[in-house]
Design an enzyme around this catalytic site. Structure first.
Site, mmCIF file in Angstrom:
data_model
loop_
_atom_site.group_PDB
_atom_site.id
_atom_site.type_symbol
_atom_site.label_atom_id
_atom_site.label_comp_id
_atom_site.label_asym_id
_atom_site.label_seq_id
_atom_site.Cartn_x
_atom_site.Cartn_y
_atom_site.Cartn_z
ATOM 1 N N THR A 1 6.964 6.957 6.657
ATOM 2 C CA THR A 1 7.385 8.320 6.973
ATOM 3 C C THR A 1 7.622 9.150 5.713
ATOM 4 O O THR A 1 7.930 8.597 4.653
ATOM 5 C CB THR A 1 8.698 8.254 7.793
ATOM 6 O OG1 THR A 1 9.318 9.532 7.801
ATOM 7 C CG2 THR A 1 9.707 7.280 7.197
ATOM 8 N N ASP A 2 7.543 10.467 5.857
ATOM 9 C CA ASP A 2 7.873 11.356 4.731
ATOM 10 C C ASP A 2 9.380 11.373 4.449
ATOM 11 O O ASP A 2 9.811 11.851 3.400
ATOM 12 C CB ASP A 2 7.367 12.788 4.996
ATOM 13 C CG ASP A 2 7.952 13.449 6.247
ATOM 14 O OD1 ASP A 2 8.711 12.788 6.990
ATOM 15 O OD2 ASP A 2 7.642 14.630 6.486
ATOM 16 N N GLU A 3 10.173 10.832 5.402
ATOM 17 C CA GLU A 3 11.634 10.919 5.236
ATOM 18 C C GLU A 3 12.123 10.090 4.053
ATOM 19 O O GLU A 3 13.237 10.298 3.569
ATOM 20 C CB GLU A 3 12.339 10.529 6.545
ATOM 21 C CG GLU A 3 11.838 11.389 7.691
ATOM 22 C CD GLU A 3 12.678 11.365 8.950
ATOM 23 O OE1 GLU A 3 13.863 11.018 8.882
ATOM 24 O OE2 GLU A 3 12.134 11.715 10.013
ATOM 25 N N TYR B 1 17.999 5.274 8.605
ATOM 26 C CA TYR B 1 16.587 5.122 8.997
ATOM 27 C C TYR B 1 15.668 5.241 7.785
ATOM 28 O O TYR B 1 14.862 4.346 7.501
ATOM 29 C CB TYR B 1 16.209 6.167 10.057
ATOM 30 C CG TYR B 1 14.701 6.329 10.232
ATOM 31 C CD1 TYR B 1 13.920 5.276 10.690
ATOM 32 C CD2 TYR B 1 14.069 7.538 9.920
ATOM 33 C CE1 TYR B 1 12.535 5.416 10.831
ATOM 34 C CE2 TYR B 1 12.695 7.687 10.065
ATOM 35 C CZ TYR B 1 11.932 6.620 10.522
ATOM 36 O OH TYR B 1 10.565 6.758 10.654
ATOM 37 N N LYS C 1 13.270 2.422 5.924
ATOM 38 C CA LYS C 1 11.813 2.577 5.776
ATOM 39 C C LYS C 1 11.427 2.542 4.297
ATOM 40 O O LYS C 1 10.408 1.962 3.914
ATOM 41 C CB LYS C 1 11.337 3.892 6.407
ATOM 42 C CG LYS C 1 11.382 3.940 7.921
ATOM 43 C CD LYS C 1 10.479 2.928 8.609
ATOM 44 C CE LYS C 1 9.007 3.229 8.463
ATOM 45 N NZ LYS C 1 8.163 2.318 9.273
#
Ligand code: NAD
Ligand code: TYD
Length: 355
Positions: A132-134, A158, A162
């Site tokens: 993810t970009d997060e 989260y 990741k």
């Protein structure tokens, strides 16, 4: 044959459906069927011998090793994860277990299998990790979008979990030579999206006459990509991505949350007007902000376009309309998810302890 993990979830199930619509190469779907796993997403391939479903965890080394030995896949695509930021804030433990420890056990099983392959199969093998970009953290208003070289600065349990999994994948390439590919994608939307996430939640609540909750001032920005475009990007990276590389995936569609909700309301006004004739925006309600809420995400998708020629097929306007229409056409799916009825199948199949 490819092994896909977490393919009863939102993106993984779209990936399997698209894969089998375009190819006869079979898939093994390893999914632990957490609350987010729903085999109804895969009803269209029920009974299709090209889809082999196995209930189990990526953290189960013996099971993964057995599946790899038995089916000899040429690639593993890892979607399996706990994926919801709000849940990670309320209970981070599952995120650590699945996203970090689970990915570690999966990598260990894959490393052992890959190490034993003959030279041609070994050099052709790929482990594609979906991320993810997060992991890059939050951008200020005028910052440039995230490139693949942006530093990791995850802010939620989260995104931290990741990020840890991305680092493990990277290390398995660097240390053991495992042929990995990593993709970091922006927010997805589309069919089979679990109605705990903004877009399906707003569509569902609007139609149910419930409040449409906006966290804080609603000016947080997300970069939206139609899920089928994410799937086509992953297929492209699997096919032609350079081993050890990271590819950012996004659709150049930055939108403040409030704009997204307004767009959803106006499409619903058009396609399914309220009985009282009033606009759905009247249901918008401002609620307490998410702790540590990232202000802005934006993906610079130049690399994947330049190197692999990938571009999204949908604009936000076309994708979001299709999505609203899909939810209107699939109210039974939504009802089964929101009532919990989708878990009955698991109960019947695997006994009540898993239901
Ligand atoms: P999801 O929550 O809808 O689905 C996750 C799936 O993984 C579920 O089917 C669940 O049962 C399964 N799963 C959970 N733990 C497992 C385990 N230990 N072993 C096997 N299966 C397990 O998530 P999603 O939105 O489809 O996201 C898929 C992947 O894409 C995730 O890795 C996520 O981080 C990443 N991603 C998601 C988005 C997004 O906008 N949704 C954007 C970028 C990246
Ligand atoms: P979400 O769909 O949970 O994705 P993520 O947190 O991974 O980006 O949320 C998207 C944005 O919408 C995020 O800024 C939080 C916000 N949001 C709301 O304002 N209200 C809601 O009810 C939800 C679920 C999210």
């Amino acid at each position: 044959m490819i092994l896909i993990t977490g393919a009863a979830g939102f993106i993984g199930s779209n990936f399997v459906l698209d894969w089998l619509a375009q190819s006869d190469e079979p898939v093994i779907n390893l999914d632990d069927l957490t609350y987010a796993g729903n085999l109804e997403n895969l009803a269209a391939v029920d009974g299709d011998s090209r889809h082999i479903f196995v209930k189990g965890s990526i953290g189960d080394f013996d099971l993964v090793a057995k599946l790899l030995a038995e089916h000899q896949p040429r690639a593993v695509v890892n979607f399996a994860a706990e994926s919801h930021v709000d849940r990670s804030i309320h209970g981070p433990e599952d995120f650590i277990q699945t996203n970090i420890v689970g990915t570690f056990h999966l990598l260990e099983a894959v490393r052992a299998y890959w190490g034993g392959l003959e030279s041609e199969a070994k050099s052709g093998f790929r482990f594609l990790h979906v991320s993810t970009d997060e992991v890059y953290g939050s951008l200020a208003k005028d910052d440039p979008a995230f490139t693949e070289n942006h530093r990791y600065e995850p802010n939620s349990p989260y995104s931290a979990s990741k990020a840890a999994s991305d680092h493990l994948v990277r290390a398995y390439h660097h240390t053991y030579g495992l042929p990995v590919l990593t993709t970091n994608c922006s927010n997805n939307y589309g069919p089979f999206h679990f109605p705990e996430k903004l877009i399906p939640l707003v569509i569902h609540n609007a139609l149910a006459g419930k409040p449409l909750p906006i966290y804080g001032d609603g000016q947080q920005i997300r970069d939206w990509l139609y899920v089928k475009d994410h799937c086509s990007a992953i297929r492209r990276v699997l096919e032609a991505g350079r081993v050890g590389e990271v590819y950012n995936i996004g659709g150049w569609n930055e939108k403040p949350n409030l704009d997204v909700v307004h767009t959803l309301c106006s499409i619903l006004d058009d396609l399914s007007p309220r009985a009282d004739g009033k606009p759905y925006v009247e249901q918008i309600t401002y609620v307490t902000d998410r702790p540590g809420h990232d202000r802005r995400y934006a993906i610079d998708a130049t690399k994947i376009e330049r190197e692999l020629g990938w571009k999204p097929a949908e604009t936000f306007e076309t994708g979001i309309r299709k999505t609203v229409q899909w939810y209107l056409d699939n109210q039974a799916w939504v009802a089964n998810v929101t009532s919990g009825a989708y878990k009955n199948w698991v109960g019947k199949q695997y006994g009540d302890k898993n239901a």
